[in-house]
Design a protein around this motif. Structure first.
Motif, PDB file in Angstrom:
ATOM      1  N   ILE A 214      99.599 104.812  82.209  1.00 34.44           N
ATOM      2  CA  ILE A 214     100.458 103.214  81.844  1.00 34.44           C
ATOM      3  C   ILE A 214     101.456 103.389  81.722  1.00 34.44           C
ATOM      4  N   ASN A 215     101.626 104.102  80.978  1.00 32.09           N
ATOM      5  CA  ASN A 215     103.373 104.448  80.190  1.00 32.09           C
ATOM      6  C   ASN A 215     104.050 105.164  81.280  1.00 32.09           C
ATOM      7  N   GLY A 216     103.805 105.672  82.261  1.00 26.70           N
ATOM      8  CA  GLY A 216     104.444 106.379  83.294  1.00 26.70           C
ATOM      9  C   GLY A 216     103.996 107.983  83.621  1.00 26.70           C
ATOM     10  N   VAL A 217     104.257 108.408  84.475  1.00 25.79           N
ATOM     11  CA  VAL A 217     103.935 109.224  85.466  1.00 25.79           C
ATOM     12  C   VAL A 217     105.137 109.942  85.783  1.00 25.79           C
ATOM     13  N   PHE A 218     106.076 111.159  85.238  1.00 30.48           N
ATOM     14  CA  PHE A 218     106.717 111.557  85.046  1.00 30.48           C
ATOM     15  C   PHE A 218     106.751 113.189  85.621  1.00 30.48           C
ATOM     16  N   ILE A 219     106.910 113.247  87.112  1.00 25.43           N
ATOM     17  CA  ILE A 219     107.241 114.320  88.444  1.00 25.43           C
ATOM     18  C   ILE A 219     108.299 115.696  88.014  1.00 25.43           C
ATOM     19  N   ASN A 220     108.094 116.699  87.105  1.00 22.27           N
ATOM     20  CA  ASN A 220     108.206 118.018  86.710  1.00 22.27           C
ATOM     21  C   ASN A 220     108.122 119.311  87.915  1.00 22.27           C
ATOM     22  N   TYR A 221     108.866 119.867  87.936  1.00 23.97           N
ATOM     23  CA  TYR A 221     109.568 120.055  90.177  1.00 23.97           C
ATOM     24  C   TYR A 221     109.610 120.968  89.778  1.00 23.97           C
ATOM     25  N   ASN A 222     110.305 122.260  90.212  1.00 26.80           N
ATOM     26  CA  ASN A 222     111.501 122.838  90.846  1.00 26.80           C
ATOM     27  C   ASN A 222     112.392 122.737  91.974  1.00 26.80           C
TER      28      ASN A 222
ATOM     29  N   GLU B 138     111.573 120.785  96.083  1.00 22.82           N
ATOM     30  CA  GLU B 138     111.528 119.013  96.089  1.00 22.82           C
ATOM     31  C   GLU B 138     111.197 118.286  97.702  1.00 22.82           C
ATOM     32  N   LEU B 139     110.935 118.600  98.437  1.00 21.66           N
ATOM     33  CA  LEU B 139     110.836 118.236  99.379  1.00 21.66           C
ATOM     34  C   LEU B 139     109.368 117.500  98.935  1.00 21.66           C
ATOM     35  N   PHE B 140     108.894 118.474  98.236  1.00 18.38           N
ATOM     36  CA  PHE B 140     107.058 118.658  98.178  1.00 18.38           C
ATOM     37  C   PHE B 140     106.800 116.906  96.984  1.00 18.38           C
ATOM     38  N   ALA B 141     107.856 117.595  95.891  1.00 20.67           N
ATOM     39  CA  ALA B 141     107.655 116.229  94.921  1.00 20.67           C
ATOM     40  C   ALA B 141     108.033 114.684  95.629  1.00 20.67           C
ATOM     41  N   LEU B 142     109.561 114.911  96.727  1.00 16.12           N
ATOM     42  CA  LEU B 142     109.442 113.615  96.730  1.00 16.12           C
ATOM     43  C   LEU B 142     108.590 113.273  97.697  1.00 16.12           C
ATOM     44  N   GLU B 143     107.599 113.781  98.834  1.00 14.35           N
ATOM     45  CA  GLU B 143     106.761 113.395  99.119  1.00 14.35           C
ATOM     46  C   GLU B 143     105.587 112.735  98.232  1.00 14.35           C
ATOM     47  N   LEU B 144     105.516 113.228  96.961  1.00 15.95           N
ATOM     48  CA  LEU B 144     104.399 113.187  96.177  1.00 15.95           C
ATOM     49  C   LEU B 144     104.623 111.776  95.256  1.00 15.95           C
ATOM     50  N   ASP B 145     105.727 111.317  95.127  1.00 15.22           N
ATOM     51  CA  ASP B 145     106.715 110.545  94.515  1.00 15.22           C
ATOM     52  C   ASP B 145     106.711 109.138  95.678  1.00 15.22           C
TER      53      ASP B 145
ATOM     54  N   ILE C  88     101.414 103.616  91.358  1.00 17.48           N
ATOM     55  CA  ILE C  88     101.225 104.389  89.793  1.00 17.48           C
ATOM     56  C   ILE C  88     103.137 103.919  89.665  1.00 17.48           C
ATOM     57  N   ASN C  89     103.583 103.878  88.789  1.00 14.58           N
ATOM     58  CA  ASN C  89     104.300 104.022  87.571  1.00 14.58           C
ATOM     59  C   ASN C  89     104.616 105.329  87.189  1.00 14.58           C
ATOM     60  N   VAL C  90     105.631 105.224  88.373  1.00 17.17           N
ATOM     61  CA  VAL C  90     105.991 107.404  88.638  1.00 17.17           C
ATOM     62  C   VAL C  90     107.260 107.507  88.114  1.00 17.17           C
ATOM     63  N   TRP C  91     108.283 108.308  87.760  1.00 18.08           N
ATOM     64  CA  TRP C  91     109.607 108.214  87.958  1.00 18.08           C
ATOM     65  C   TRP C  91     109.945 109.597  88.111  1.00 18.08           C
ATOM     66  N   MET C  92     111.007 109.802  88.805  1.00 19.88           N
ATOM     67  CA  MET C  92     111.936 110.974  89.516  1.00 19.88           C
ATOM     68  C   MET C  92     112.784 111.113  89.540  1.00 19.88           C
ATOM     69  N   ASP C  93     113.516 112.287  88.783  1.00 23.19           N
ATOM     70  CA  ASP C  93     114.752 112.174  89.384  1.00 23.19           C
ATOM     71  C   ASP C  93     115.958 112.239  90.103  1.00 23.19           C
ATOM     72  N   GLN C  94     115.287 112.526  91.524  1.00 21.32           N
ATOM     73  CA  GLN C  94     116.433 112.371  92.541  1.00 21.32           C
ATOM     74  C   GLN C  94     116.153 110.856  92.599  1.00 21.32           C
ATOM     75  N   ILE C  95     114.950 110.067  92.203  1.00 18.76           N
ATOM     76  CA  ILE C  95     115.123 108.182  93.035  1.00 18.76           C
ATOM     77  C   ILE C  95     115.443 107.586  92.200  1.00 18.76           C
TER      78      ILE C  95
ATOM     79  N   SER D 164     107.301 108.310  78.737  1.00 16.71           N
ATOM     80  CA  SER D 164     106.178 108.325  80.223  1.00 16.71           C
ATOM     81  C   SER D 164     104.871 109.111  79.681  1.00 16.71           C
ATOM     82  N   GLY D 165     103.323 108.839  79.780  1.00 17.41           N
ATOM     83  CA  GLY D 165     102.671 109.424  79.289  1.00 17.41           C
ATOM     84  C   GLY D 165     101.347 110.520  80.047  1.00 17.41           C
ATOM     85  N   VAL D 166     102.186 110.581  80.967  1.00 17.99           N
ATOM     86  CA  VAL D 166     100.799 112.005  81.593  1.00 17.99           C
ATOM     87  C   VAL D 166     102.923 112.629  82.512  1.00 17.99           C
ATOM     88  N   MET D 167     102.107 113.907  82.761  1.00 13.90           N
ATOM     89  CA  MET D 167     103.174 114.491  83.646  1.00 13.90           C
ATOM     90  C   MET D 167     102.484 115.473  84.587  1.00 13.90           C
ATOM     91  N   ILE D 168     103.342 115.387  85.768  1.00 11.07           N
ATOM     92  CA  ILE D 168     102.646 115.977  86.901  1.00 11.07           C
ATOM     93  C   ILE D 168     103.604 117.070  86.940  1.00 11.07           C
TER      94      ILE D 168
END
Length: 176
Positions: free
Chosen positions: A47-55, A59-66, A74-81, A100-104
């Motif tokens: 609920i506090n947010g999901v942070f996507i951590n990636y190399n 990046e393309l995979f992380a963007l698709e996941l986002d 999902i309340n998601v946060w990704m640097d590129q977005i 954020s409360g969860v990191m992917i």
């Protein structure tokens, strides 16, 4: 101690995480730690947010996941977005990880070699938060400090996504 209070569960997780660092072979401590990562607690943390951590190589995979996570509301946060071009990059990431409360954690051979990515994940765990590892590309991750087993996206993105959304308790997971 109330199990539904996310602050309390984070403190409990942190205490158990530190204990398992000191006594890595203690199965009782490990089981108690794993129990703090049940579906309900992961959902509360998300609920506090999901942070996507990636190399960057992922990046393309992380963007698709986002994209799919946002579509599932999902309340998601990704640097590129989520970082504006004129915003301080380090401050924005620090602020997002604090909220954020969860990191992917996206795993790949390049991610395994990325010490900054690993340090960010450890810092997250040391805050009593949830790290959900996902495998983008097959890699050896045994050396990482993971609590939850990784979700494999490497052979079937849709199957991995459905499993992730189910873990996050998204009701519409079947329709995404």
């Amino acid at each position: 101690m109330s199990q539904s209070n996310p602050i309390t569960i984070s403190k409990r997780r942190l205490m158990l995480y530190k204990a398992i660092q000191e006594f890595p072979d203690n199965q009782r401590i490990r089981n108690a730690l794993i129990n703090t990562y049940n579906s309900k607690q992961i959902q509360i943390s998300a609920i506090n947010g999901v942070f996507i951590n990636y190399n960057r190589s992922d990046e393309l995979f992380a963007l698709e996941l986002d994209t799919h996570l946002r579509k599932a509301r999902i309340n998601v946060w990704m640097d590129q977005i989520d970082i504006h071009p004129d915003e301080d990059w380090d401050y924005a990431i620090s602020n997002a990880t604090n909220r954020s409360g969860v990191m992917i954690l996206v795993l790949s051979p390049n991610a395994i070699e990325d010490t900054a990515l690993q340090q960010e994940a450890v810092k997250f765990l040391e805050s009593g938060k949830v790290v959900i590892p996902i495998i983008h590309q097959p890699c050896e991750y045994a050396s990482l400090e993971l609590i939850l087993p990784p979700i494999d996206f490497s052979d079937d993105f849709d199957k991995g996504l459905q499993f992730l959304l189910k873990g996050l308790k998204v009701e519409s997971a079947v329709n995404v």
